[in-house]
Scaffold this motif. Structure first.
Motif, mmCIF file in Angstrom:
data_model
loop_
_atom_site.group_PDB
_atom_site.id
_atom_site.type_symbol
_atom_site.label_atom_id
_atom_site.label_comp_id
_atom_site.label_asym_id
_atom_site.label_seq_id
_atom_site.Cartn_x
_atom_site.Cartn_y
_atom_site.Cartn_z
ATOM 1 N N GLU A 197 3.506 -12.477 5.326
ATOM 2 C CA GLU A 197 4.421 -11.332 5.293
ATOM 3 C C GLU A 197 5.619 -11.560 6.202
ATOM 4 O O GLU A 197 6.755 -11.199 5.866
ATOM 5 C CB GLU A 197 3.667 -10.065 5.703
ATOM 6 N N GLN A 198 5.364 -12.186 7.350
ATOM 7 C CA GLN A 198 6.465 -12.476 8.270
ATOM 8 C C GLN A 198 7.314 -13.646 7.780
ATOM 9 O O GLN A 198 8.554 -13.592 7.830
ATOM 10 C CB GLN A 198 5.903 -12.770 9.660
ATOM 11 N N GLN A 199 6.664 -14.687 7.302
ATOM 12 C CA GLN A 199 7.390 -15.887 6.868
ATOM 13 C C GLN A 199 8.340 -15.586 5.717
ATOM 14 O O GLN A 199 9.468 -16.081 5.681
ATOM 15 C CB GLN A 199 6.385 -16.968 6.454
ATOM 16 N N PHE A 200 7.879 -14.783 4.760
ATOM 17 C CA PHE A 200 8.670 -14.527 3.554
ATOM 18 C C PHE A 200 9.199 -13.095 3.473
ATOM 19 O O PHE A 200 9.659 -12.662 2.418
ATOM 20 C CB PHE A 200 7.831 -14.843 2.306
ATOM 21 N N GLN A 201 9.151 -12.356 4.597
ATOM 22 C CA GLN A 201 9.657 -10.976 4.658
ATOM 23 C C GLN A 201 9.118 -10.123 3.512
ATOM 24 O O GLN A 201 9.851 -9.363 2.853
ATOM 25 C CB GLN A 201 11.198 -10.949 4.642
ATOM 26 N N LEU A 202 7.810 -10.223 3.282
ATOM 27 C CA LEU A 202 7.215 -9.546 2.135
ATOM 28 C C LEU A 202 7.155 -8.027 2.300
ATOM 29 O O LEU A 202 7.034 -7.309 1.311
ATOM 30 C CB LEU A 202 5.802 -10.090 1.885
ATOM 31 N N ARG A 203 7.242 -7.551 3.535
ATOM 32 C CA ARG A 203 7.125 -6.113 3.765
ATOM 33 C C ARG A 203 8.476 -5.440 3.977
ATOM 34 O O ARG A 203 8.536 -4.236 4.294
ATOM 35 C CB ARG A 203 6.234 -5.835 4.982
ATOM 36 N N ASP A 204 9.552 -6.162 3.814
ATOM 37 C CA ASP A 204 10.870 -5.611 4.140
ATOM 38 C C ASP A 204 11.215 -4.363 3.332
ATOM 39 O O ASP A 204 11.936 -3.482 3.809
ATOM 40 C CB ASP A 204 11.957 -6.674 3.937
ATOM 41 N N LYS A 205 10.735 -4.261 2.104
ATOM 42 C CA LYS A 205 11.093 -3.129 1.250
ATOM 43 C C LYS A 205 9.947 -2.125 1.098
ATOM 44 O O LYS A 205 10.046 -1.190 0.295
ATOM 45 C CB LYS A 205 11.511 -3.638 -0.133
ATOM 46 N N ALA A 206 8.891 -2.297 1.876
ATOM 47 C CA ALA A 206 7.707 -1.447 1.726
ATOM 48 C C ALA A 206 7.573 -0.476 2.885
ATOM 49 O O ALA A 206 8.028 -0.736 4.001
ATOM 50 C CB ALA A 206 6.448 -2.314 1.638
ATOM 51 N N GLU A 207 6.926 0.640 2.614
ATOM 52 C CA GLU A 207 6.507 1.549 3.665
ATOM 53 C C GLU A 207 5.432 0.867 4.512
ATOM 54 O O GLU A 207 4.769 -0.074 4.048
ATOM 55 C CB GLU A 207 5.921 2.817 3.042
ATOM 56 N N PRO A 208 5.211 1.331 5.749
ATOM 57 C CA PRO A 208 4.119 0.746 6.540
ATOM 58 C C PRO A 208 2.790 0.881 5.797
ATOM 59 O O PRO A 208 2.548 1.899 5.147
ATOM 60 C CB PRO A 208 4.118 1.587 7.830
ATOM 61 N N GLN A 209 1.970 -0.143 5.882
ATOM 62 C CA GLN A 209 0.630 -0.016 5.320
ATOM 63 C C GLN A 209 -0.152 0.993 6.154
ATOM 64 O O GLN A 209 -0.001 1.062 7.376
ATOM 65 C CB GLN A 209 -0.095 -1.365 5.315
ATOM 66 N N LYS A 210 -0.980 1.792 5.492
ATOM 67 C CA LYS A 210 -1.830 2.768 6.162
ATOM 68 C C LYS A 210 -3.281 2.346 5.979
ATOM 69 O O LYS A 210 -3.636 1.684 4.997
ATOM 70 C CB LYS A 210 -1.609 4.171 5.590
ATOM 71 N N TYR A 211 -4.129 2.756 6.917
ATOM 72 C CA TYR A 211 -5.507 2.272 6.917
ATOM 73 C C TYR A 211 -6.489 3.388 7.259
ATOM 74 O O TYR A 211 -6.140 4.394 7.893
ATOM 75 C CB TYR A 211 -5.684 1.166 7.958
ATOM 76 N N GLY A 212 -7.717 3.179 6.854
ATOM 77 C CA GLY A 212 -8.826 3.964 7.342
ATOM 78 C C GLY A 212 -9.883 3.010 7.858
ATOM 79 O O GLY A 212 -9.873 1.817 7.532
ATOM 80 N N ILE A 259 -25.013 5.813 3.149
ATOM 81 C CA ILE A 259 -24.367 6.942 3.814
ATOM 82 C C ILE A 259 -23.184 6.398 4.591
ATOM 83 O O ILE A 259 -23.330 5.462 5.388
ATOM 84 C CB ILE A 259 -25.343 7.668 4.753
ATOM 85 N N GLY A 260 -22.016 6.957 4.342
ATOM 86 C CA GLY A 260 -20.836 6.399 4.984
ATOM 87 C C GLY A 260 -19.817 7.446 5.369
ATOM 88 O O GLY A 260 -19.909 8.628 4.992
ATOM 89 N N TYR A 261 -18.838 6.981 6.139
ATOM 90 C CA TYR A 261 -17.810 7.882 6.649
ATOM 91 C C TYR A 261 -16.516 7.100 6.799
ATOM 92 O O TYR A 261 -16.527 5.936 7.224
ATOM 93 C CB TYR A 261 -18.231 8.449 8.004
ATOM 94 N N VAL A 262 -15.404 7.741 6.438
ATOM 95 C CA VAL A 262 -14.083 7.128 6.580
ATOM 96 C C VAL A 262 -13.218 8.031 7.452
ATOM 97 O O VAL A 262 -13.156 9.243 7.231
ATOM 98 C CB VAL A 262 -13.404 6.934 5.207
ATOM 99 N N VAL A 263 -12.577 7.434 8.451
ATOM 100 C CA VAL A 263 -11.612 8.141 9.286
ATOM 101 C C VAL A 263 -10.266 7.455 9.121
ATOM 102 O O VAL A 263 -10.154 6.236 9.314
ATOM 103 C CB VAL A 263 -12.028 8.143 10.770
ATOM 104 N N HIS A 264 -9.244 8.221 8.760
ATOM 105 C CA HIS A 264 -7.911 7.650 8.612
ATOM 106 C C HIS A 264 -7.378 7.246 9.989
ATOM 107 O O HIS A 264 -7.458 8.027 10.941
ATOM 108 C CB HIS A 264 -6.969 8.644 7.961
ATOM 109 N N LEU A 265 -6.820 6.061 10.077
ATOM 110 C CA LEU A 265 -6.442 5.523 11.375
ATOM 111 C C LEU A 265 -5.084 6.012 11.873
ATOM 112 O O LEU A 265 -4.578 5.504 12.879
ATOM 113 C CB LEU A 265 -6.483 3.996 11.338
ATOM 114 N N ASN A 266 -4.520 7.020 11.218
ATOM 115 C CA ASN A 266 -3.314 7.641 11.778
ATOM 116 C C ASN A 266 -3.675 8.859 12.642
ATOM 117 O O ASN A 266 -2.809 9.692 12.938
ATOM 118 C CB ASN A 266 -2.339 8.048 10.676
ATOM 119 N N TYR A 267 -4.937 8.944 13.085
ATOM 120 C CA TYR A 267 -5.320 10.058 13.957
ATOM 121 C C TYR A 267 -4.539 9.970 15.273
ATOM 122 O O TYR A 267 -4.092 8.893 15.688
ATOM 123 C CB TYR A 267 -6.830 10.077 14.193
#
Length: 549
Positions: A197-212, A259-267
């Motif tokens: 992503e850094q070498q080829f500027q693959l994220r230049d036109k994208a929103e930040p990736q979000k995660y859980g 049994i599982g749980y997801v927490v969005h990491l933008n807390y």
């Protein structure tokens, strides 16, 4: 350093659903035209499937395309969904949302409750039967470029390096693997993906990736509490309205429940512990009775891409492409990504096959992005593109209502003319400790709730203690001068494996990194406030060894 060199037509980094589907599709296409294509897959886990963790309820749409006769071939899809419930929980109770009120996109009828690890192992067997070379226990450590700047392959990690960097007895340098095309399928927040992503500027036109961050435990239930095919999802307690996330309970065969749980990491609260929130969930009066007399038999955690279409990077670059979760193709409200990962690998394989047939080398596989945009992957993600940003902007209650409204519109063939933005990256969302409220979590009872160390024991995690620490710091002073001083060291709480500890040494605090505990979830690489922690691959074969996950 002199390294052995091996040459292939196609190199794939990661033996997950995307990478294996790409390899299988390539071999199928080659067989149909009686062509020979050499394919190598690197897998950092000790075996195929060792690092695979997912809920999982799978939409079989991609598997139907890859192997129309998968039932006859013995694919491990044994439990069709028979009941589908959605709960909203309050601290003392809650209610079930009627299925007819939920958008049809959320329905799981026609899907299967599976172990994604077992499906991945089966896909690995099919790939090897077609002539694909799979090398488990080998990491893709670094990237190789040709004189034009195109990717020409990867270097595998050295084996037998001591913690101080010296060579131990039996040291073996990594190999150079060269290929006409390299497909990166290393999953969420991959170390090679970040470099590309850094070498080829693959994220230049994208929103930040979000995660859980997703947690999963397997439980052996009392037979009276088990109902094969039952799917339950839940929102609400114990998370507050400003913190996104939710739970899943999937009843497989043989009295086993996932049994599982997801927490969005933008807390925002640095005192929040996603692991402890998961443990609290199991004590809810609508959940705890199901676990009476049950036994926990496995545990794991993994981060999940949640950004959707807005966060997709450019997926192609000279010499290769990103597929699966390296691209970020999870459908957040459906809590599904395996079908999209598999299909992306198949589409990339078709583009590679066309390019190899025209004797091009290291070209940009532009047709892959075109194929993906014309596929049902794009339709799947476009219909839910505003759900995640709505949750972040409006909170869980209003955000879910808005997301459901848009999904109902999509069902009617109506597409809203706007696409909401995510805004901040997850690491930018923390309050400072003086702005935050401390959270008092109850001590584990050893029956329903557990601590981290007893949990990671069930993940069968193994690392050679005498190897370089793979959780690296750009600046060794930052954990104390910034993270502890401003945020009270949140890495102690967001890590699901007890890797990070603040210890007193001669009355001065220091960060201790227990790298051998790491289960490769990548939460630290994502949530560290200043992005000072960088996860790199440890020695091949290290990490968790998940069974039936």
């Amino acid at each position: 350093m002199q390294r052995d060199v091996m040459n292939y037509d196609v190199l794939i980094v990661g033996a997950g659903p995307a990478g294996l589907s790409a390899a299988i599709r390539l071999k199928q296409l080659a067989a149909a035209e009686e062509r020979e294509i050499s394919i190598c897959i690197l897998e950092k886990g000790s075996e195929v499937g060792a690092h695979i963790l997912s809920g999982a309820v799978i939409d079989p749409i991609a598997l139907n395309e890859l192997f129309p006769d998968w039932k006859a071939l013995g694919a491990p899809l044994h439990t069709p969904v028979t009941e589908d419930h959605f709960l909203f929980l309050t601290e003392k109770g809650g209610f079930t949302i009627p299925e007819k009120l939920l958008p049809p996109l959320m329905s799981n009828h026609g899907n299967y409750i599976i172990s994604l690890g077992n499906l991945t192992r089966w896909l690995g067997e099919q790939a090897e039967a077609l002539g694909v070379e799979i090398y488990p226990g080998f990491t893709g450590y670094d990237l190789l470029y040709d004189e034009s700047g195109a990717l020409k392959g990867v270097v595998t990690g050295d084996m037998g390096v001591a913690r101080d960097g010296t060579e131990k007895p039996g040291f073996a340098p990594g190999m150079e693997l060269h290929a006409h095309y390299t497909l990166i399928a290393e999953g969420t927040r991959g170390s090679l993906t970040r470099k590309l992503e850094q070498q080829f500027q693959l994220r230049d036109k994208a929103e930040p990736q979000k995660y859980g961050i997703g947690f999963k435990e397997l439980w052996q239930l009392d037979p009276s509490q088990h109902k094969a095919g039952l799917v339950m999802h839940a929102q609400g307690w114990p998370l507050d309205n400003d913190t996104g996330g939710g739970a899943f309970i999937y009843h497989l065969e043989d009295n086993i429940a996932a049994i599982g749980y997801v927490v969005h990491l933008n807390y925002s609260n640095p005192y929040l512990s996603p692991f402890e929130e998961f443990q609290r969930f199991k004590t809810h009066p609508k959940i705890a009775p199901m676990l009476a007399g049950a036994k926990r038999i496995s545990y794991g955690a993994r981060t999940i891409n949640e950004g959707g279409l807005q966060s997709l990077p450019t997926l192609v670059f000279p010499g290769g492409a990103l597929i699966g979760c390296a691209a970020g193709l999870v459908n957040v409200p459906r809590i599904k990504g395996s079908h999209n990962a598999m299909k992306s690998g198949m589409l990339a394989a078709e583009s590679v096959f066309e390019a190899l047939g025209s004797e091009r080398s290291h070209d940009i596989l532009s047709s892959y992005q075109e194929k993906l945009r014309a596929s049902w992957i794009w339709q799947d993600l476009d219909a839910v593109r505003n759900v995640k940003p709505a949750l972040s902007r409006f909170g869980s209650l209003l955000g879910s209502a808005y997301g459901g409204f848009e999904m109902w519109l999509a069902r009617a063939g109506i597409r809203t003319p706007w696409t909401l933005k995510h805004g901040k990256a997850d690491n930018e969302c923390l309050q400072t400790k003086d702005q935050a409220t401390r959270i008092a979590y109850p001590k584990p009872d050893g029956v329903l709730t557990f601590d981290r160390l007893s949990s990671i024991f069930l993940s069968n995690v193994q690392h050679d203690e005498d190897q370089p620490v793979h959780l690296t710091l750009k600046d060794a002073s930052v954990p104390i001068t910034v993270n502890l001083a401003k945020y009270d060291a949140p890495e102690q709480r967001y890590c699901p494996a007890g890797v990070y500890e603040i210890v007193e040494e001669n009355t001065d605090p220091r960060l201790q990194i227990n790298a051998a505990n790491c289960i490769h979830c990548k939460a630290c690489d994502i949530k560290d406030p200043t992005q000072n922690i960088v996860w790199v691959t440890p020695e091949g074969g290290g990490g968790p060894n998940y069974v039936n996950m």
